[in-house]
Design a protein around this motif. Sequence first.
Motif, PDB file in Angstrom:
ATOM      1  N   ASP A 193       0.838  -1.205   0.000  1.00 54.98           N
ATOM      2  CA  ASP A 193       0.000   0.000   0.000  1.00 54.98           C
ATOM      3  C   ASP A 193       0.875   1.258   0.000  1.00 54.98           C
ATOM      4  O   ASP A 193       0.613   2.208  -0.723  1.00 54.98           O
ATOM      5  CB  ASP A 193      -0.896   0.029   1.249  1.00 54.98           C
ATOM      6  N   HIS A 196       2.341   2.165  -3.176  1.00 57.28           N
ATOM      7  CA  HIS A 196       1.326   2.699  -4.096  1.00 57.28           C
ATOM      8  C   HIS A 196       0.691   3.977  -3.550  1.00 57.28           C
ATOM      9  O   HIS A 196      -0.392   4.379  -3.994  1.00 57.28           O
ATOM     10  CB  HIS A 196       0.252   1.642  -4.377  1.00 57.28           C
ATOM     11  N   HIS A 197       1.360   4.581  -2.562  1.00 58.51           N
ATOM     12  CA  HIS A 197       0.930   5.855  -1.960  1.00 58.51           C
ATOM     13  C   HIS A 197      -0.447   5.779  -1.333  1.00 58.51           C
ATOM     14  O   HIS A 197      -1.136   6.793  -1.211  1.00 58.51           O
ATOM     15  CB  HIS A 197       0.959   6.985  -2.997  1.00 58.51           C
ATOM     16  N   ASN A 198      -0.875   4.569  -0.959  1.00 55.15           N
ATOM     17  CA  ASN A 198      -2.165   4.439  -0.283  1.00 55.15           C
ATOM     18  C   ASN A 198      -1.924   4.396   1.235  1.00 55.15           C
ATOM     19  O   ASN A 198      -1.959   3.344   1.865  1.00 55.15           O
ATOM     20  CB  ASN A 198      -2.872   3.170  -0.773  1.00 55.15           C
ATOM     21  N   SER A 201      -4.799   3.000   3.784  1.00 57.52           N
ATOM     22  CA  SER A 201      -4.901   1.541   3.858  1.00 57.52           C
ATOM     23  C   SER A 201      -3.686   0.942   4.568  1.00 57.52           C
ATOM     24  O   SER A 201      -3.826   0.026   5.382  1.00 57.52           O
ATOM     25  CB  SER A 201      -5.037   0.975   2.440  1.00 57.52           C
TER      26      SER A 201
END
Length: 388
Positions: A193, A196-198, A201
Amino acid sequence: MFFSANDLLWLLLPLAAASGWLVARLEQKRRTRQSFDLPSAYFKGLNFLLNEQPDKAIEVFIRVLEVNSDTVETHLALGNLFRRRGEVERAIRIHQNLIARPTLDREQRSLALLELGQDYLKAGLLDRAENLFQELAEIRAHSEQALKLLLHIYQQEKEWEKAITVARKLARVSGRDMNSMIAHFYCELAELDYTHHNHASARERLKLALVADDKCVRASMLLGDIDAREGNYREAIGHWQRIEQQDIHYIGEVAERIAEGFRRMDNDQGLYDYFRVSLRRHGGVSLALTFADIINSREGAEAAEKFIVEWLRRAPNVHGLHKLLEINLVKAKDSARNDLLMLKGIIEELRTQHLGYACGECGFKGKSLHWLCPGCNHWNTIKPVREE
Ligand SMILES: [Zn+2]
């Protein structure tokens, strides 16, 4: 006293019965000895197996097969042997034939399925292996073994969600504590996460990691990194500082990050106080080295030197000596400088033996921190060498 014919009959009856019983027993013994002939060959074969003489074992087993090809155990042992020798296709054929027999009882069938699953695993047919192990886990036959093998597959395939589910089941079935491993699976998901720059989450996963295992250093480290990336230095420092209670061996991994966090907040006093206090609490090479740098920039080289010399008196170590030379090199003049450089070169050589990471389980050594040991496949067994 006289016996009548009748009396005699009554007396002899038990004897007759007993002798009949004896004859029957002898007969039975003879028969069982006969039916043991087959397993004795099987044990002979097993013996060869145990003595690492698989060729002789095969000979014996094949002979037995000619006698009676319905011997399930022999089939299983033979299949296992072929798999171990790397002849996976033959192993698969043997186990598939076995499963096709309608006469197999439930236990024999599930055992054959377990073996076939391991054949598939060895052949790299992971999907097929996964299906078989799932079936076994569902019908609760050899569940523990099946779940262990499933866990192995999911880790290899980096299917962390599935790995978490299976690890939880395995914990229930085996009574083993899987929490530290489960926490790492959440961390793996969080790292994905994060890349993916999330961040939202990733944070959720890391909280779940800490719920599973509140000693999970990796989760604290990554939570700190995420907060620092977003400029929340106070929160970041809080996460990194937690490692002190989780496992002090890893504090060196974040000592520089903590120091940088304080500097970003322009909190020199906080920086100084934290390292002074935690150094007093735990000691340790990493904290002392970082504290020497803090003193150096706050009070100058002389004070830093004094601190290091005092520290070295209490705990002589190559890292402190190296730092001492580093500080001295800055102010040294030409000829002294050359001597110091040479000395530093020697110390650096020595220091490399006390750097990096080592596995407490298998002795694997590496230059970077692996949470999963590449040598023995254990989680959380690799620690920084510097703190030893
Ligand atoms: Zn290891």
